[in-house]
Design an enzyme around this catalytic site. Structure first.
Site, PDB file in Angstrom:
ATOM      1  CG  HIS A 128     -13.704  34.761  35.494  1.00 11.54           C
ATOM      2  ND1 HIS A 128     -15.033  35.004  35.290  1.00 11.54           N
ATOM      3  CD2 HIS A 128     -13.467  35.702  36.647  1.00 11.54           C
ATOM      4  CE1 HIS A 128     -15.531  35.460  36.289  1.00 11.54           C
ATOM      5  NE2 HIS A 128     -14.904  35.943  37.181  1.00 11.54           N
ATOM      6  CG  ASP A 209     -11.699  36.869  29.877  1.00 13.02           C
ATOM      7  OD1 ASP A 209     -11.937  38.055  30.092  1.00 13.02           O
ATOM      8  OD2 ASP A 209     -12.255  36.098  30.793  1.00 13.02           O
ATOM      9  CD  GLN A 212      -9.051  40.888  36.263  1.00 11.35           C
ATOM     10  OE1 GLN A 212      -8.366  42.016  36.404  1.00 11.35           O
ATOM     11  NE2 GLN A 212      -9.938  40.604  36.854  1.00 11.35           N
ATOM     12  CE  LYS A 235     -13.381  42.240  35.925  1.00  9.17           C
ATOM     13  NZ  LYS A 235     -13.569  41.976  37.347  1.00  9.17           N
ATOM     14  CB  CYS A 375     -15.257  33.862  39.587  1.00 10.17           C
ATOM     15  SG  CYS A 375     -16.489  34.810  40.544  1.00 10.17           S
TER      16      CYS A 375
HETATM   17  N1  C6P Z   1     -13.416  39.215  37.674  1.00 15.03           N
HETATM   18  C1  C6P Z   1     -12.623  39.153  40.096  1.00 15.03           C
HETATM   19  O1  C6P Z   1     -12.716  39.376  41.219  1.00 15.03           O
HETATM   20  P1  C6P Z   1     -17.620  40.573  34.783  1.00 15.03           P
HETATM   21  O2  C6P Z   1     -18.065  40.074  36.033  1.00 15.03           O
HETATM   22  O3  C6P Z   1     -18.399  40.088  33.638  1.00 15.03           O
HETATM   23  O4  C6P Z   1     -17.351  41.991  34.704  1.00 15.03           O
HETATM   24  O5  C6P Z   1     -16.069  40.088  34.439  1.00 15.03           O
HETATM   25  C2  C6P Z   1     -16.112  38.631  34.408  1.00 15.03           C
HETATM   26  C3  C6P Z   1     -14.655  38.149  34.332  1.00 15.03           C
HETATM   27  C4  C6P Z   1     -14.149  37.716  33.087  1.00 15.03           C
HETATM   28  N2  C6P Z   1     -12.851  37.414  33.077  1.00 15.03           N
HETATM   29  C5  C6P Z   1     -11.902  37.549  33.826  1.00 15.03           C
HETATM   30  C6  C6P Z   1     -10.418  36.997  33.598  1.00 15.03           C
HETATM   31  C7  C6P Z   1     -12.315  37.985  35.055  1.00 15.03           C
HETATM   32  O6  C6P Z   1     -11.403  38.513  35.912  1.00 15.03           O
HETATM   33  C8  C6P Z   1     -13.628  38.564  35.344  1.00 15.03           C
HETATM   34  C9  C6P Z   1     -14.108  39.267  36.622  1.00 15.03           C
HETATM   35  C10 C6P Z   1     -13.511  39.767  38.995  1.00 15.03           C
HETATM   36  O7  C6P Z   1     -11.667  38.445  39.665  1.00 15.03           O
HETATM   37  C11 C6P Z   1     -15.110  38.996  39.463  1.00 15.03           C
HETATM   38  S1  C6P Z   1     -15.377  37.511  39.775  1.00 15.03           S
END
Ligand code: C6P
Length: 418
Positions: A128, A209, A212, A235, A375
């Site tokens: 991401h 990371d 997910q 999430k 993203c």
């Molecule tokens: N992915 C998706 O629709 P934040 O925005 O900081 O809470 O999470 C960022 C992030 C980091 N790593 C991974 C693997 C992610 O999937 C995400 C967030 C969302 O896939 C929003 S773009």
């Protein structure tokens, strides 16, 4: 609908008021955008409401009753988070705004101290933007370099490439590996335990990371032995505005602060400051008290279900969905086919329908999916597409909803004559 499997979905759905609402002129909401953010159960909404109604106050500062109650509840969440991922202590849990800020904290604080000219940071094509851009900023500032582990055509990482980067670490000075536990596009579950072991054999720390993965499967940081981990409360049934950074204590102790200001200090004099203990040294300013407290209720909710049951339910849904989507004419599916290697995220394209057009047609049927680059534009380039459509599942989704989603796909095919 009563699901055969791991969870009592009918009962779970009762806890999510939003799932009762109608969209698109009276259609039942089929929410399949859980990888972006999940819905919130009443317990979470009520916990936030209760804080503002009954004990709204700043924390860690005043001695009055409201402040004590708020501090207690805030710190209880930290204990629950530590327990949820099996951290050794609450000192290893830093609250941030989101996973993105958690990774940026590491890049800014640990990275600026430890990464020098010509050093390398190893990431992957699956990442991401949150696990790419902070490292681009750091490496360009330091004159260091980024190395990408590639993916094969089935969405798996090329582990031989990873090993090659580590093997040459003496020459290339790899300082950090930073990798997603589960791809938000392909659903690929990355073999992080093995990757961490290999990296540690070379003395290289690893950031995971887990944005997910922590919401969808049991995760144990001690078993995994990662050095850093980042994820977001929103999430996993929690509110937005709360991120979690886990760092091994011995590493966190050596890291300089990220944001300077109130609460992260012990003493401030005209020209010097003594910083606060862990983890408060990394939490400058008034934090997101209400939402951290709300997150506590989300963790309780997931603990009650059991994370192994959550995973089991998503495997069942993913298997069911993959089985029928594969049969839809004109569909290209991305990511591993074997549900043992993937989470409940399904990215696809149909013929040459633009994913935004497809998502609009889905919306007309009450089905919320995400379309776009998610993203993850480096991965989009690797897949040689500008965008995909993505359906992603969570604890309250049913096979019946997947049927509605697939029948809406059929409608899109008819409209676009595919
Ligand atoms: N992915 C998706 O629709 P934040 O925005 O900081 O809470 O999470 C960022 C992030 C980091 N790593 C991974 C693997 C992610 O999937 C995400 C967030 C969302 O896939 C929003 S773009």
């Amino acid at each position: 609908m009563m699901q055969k499997g791991a969870l009592n979905i009918e009962k779970i759905r009762e806890d999510f008021p939003i799932l009762k609402r109608k969209v698109s002129g009276g259609k039942s909401l089929v929410y399949l955008d859980n990888a972006a953010t999940t819905q919130k159960p009443l317990a979470v909404i009520n916990a936030i409401h209760d804080y503002y109604m009954n004990y709204n106050s700043n924390i860690h500062r005043a001695v009055h009753q409201l402040a004590e109650e708020a501090t207690l509840e805030f710190e209880k969440t930290r204990e629950k988070v530590a327990e949820f991922i099996n951290a050794r202590s609450t000192e290893e849990i830093v609250f941030t705004r989101n996973a993105t800020e958690a990774i940026n904290l590491v890049a800014y604080s640990w990275g600026r101290t430890n990464v020098k000219k010509e050093d390398r940071i190893v990431i992957t094509e699956l990442e991401h933007h949150s696990n790419i851009v902070p490292w681009q900023i750091l490496t360009s500032e330091k004159g260091a370099k980024l190395d990408y582990v590639g993916t094969d055509d089935n969405g798996y990482l090329k582990l031989q490439e990873y090993m090659n980067y580590l093997e040459s670490s003496k020459k290339k000075k790899v300082k950090l590996v930073s990798v997603s536990h589960m791809s938000n596009v392909l659903g690929t579950i990355v073999p992080v335990n093995d990757m961490i072991k290999m990296s540690h054999e070379k003395g290289i720390p690893v950031l995971i990371d887990a944005a997910q993965s922590v919401p969808h499967m049991p995760v144990d940081v001690q078993k995994m032995d990662c050095d850093f981990m980042a994820f977001s409360a929103h999430k996993m049934l929690g509110p937005t505005g709360v991120g979690i950074l886990y760092v091994k204590k011995e590493i966190l102790e050596k890291m300089p602060p990220f944001i300077g200001g109130g609460d992260m200090i012990k003493e401030v004099h005209k020209y010097e400051t003594r910083y606060n203990d862990l983890p408060y040294k990394f939490e400058g300013g008034t934090p997101n008290i209400a939402d951290v407290i709300g997150f506590s209720a989300a963790i309780d909710y997931l603990n009650k279900l059991g994370m192994d049951k959550v995973r089991e339910h998503e495997v069942e849904l993913t298997e069911y969905a993959l089985d029928i989507i594969t049969k839809v004419k004109g569909v290209t599916l991305y990511g591993p086919r074997n549900t043992k290697d993937r989470g409940g995220v399904i990215s696809f394209n149909i013929g040459d329908i633009h994913p935004h057009d497809l998502a609009t047609i889905m919306n007309d049927h009450g089905v919320a999916i995400r379309s776009g680059h998610h993203c993850a534009q480096v991965l989009m380039e690797r897949l040689d597409v500008a965008a995909t459509s993505r359906a992603s599942f969570y604890i309250y989704n049913t096979k019946e909803e997947i049927d509605i989603f697939v029948s809406a796909l059929g409608e899109a095919r008819r409209l676009f004559k595919i």
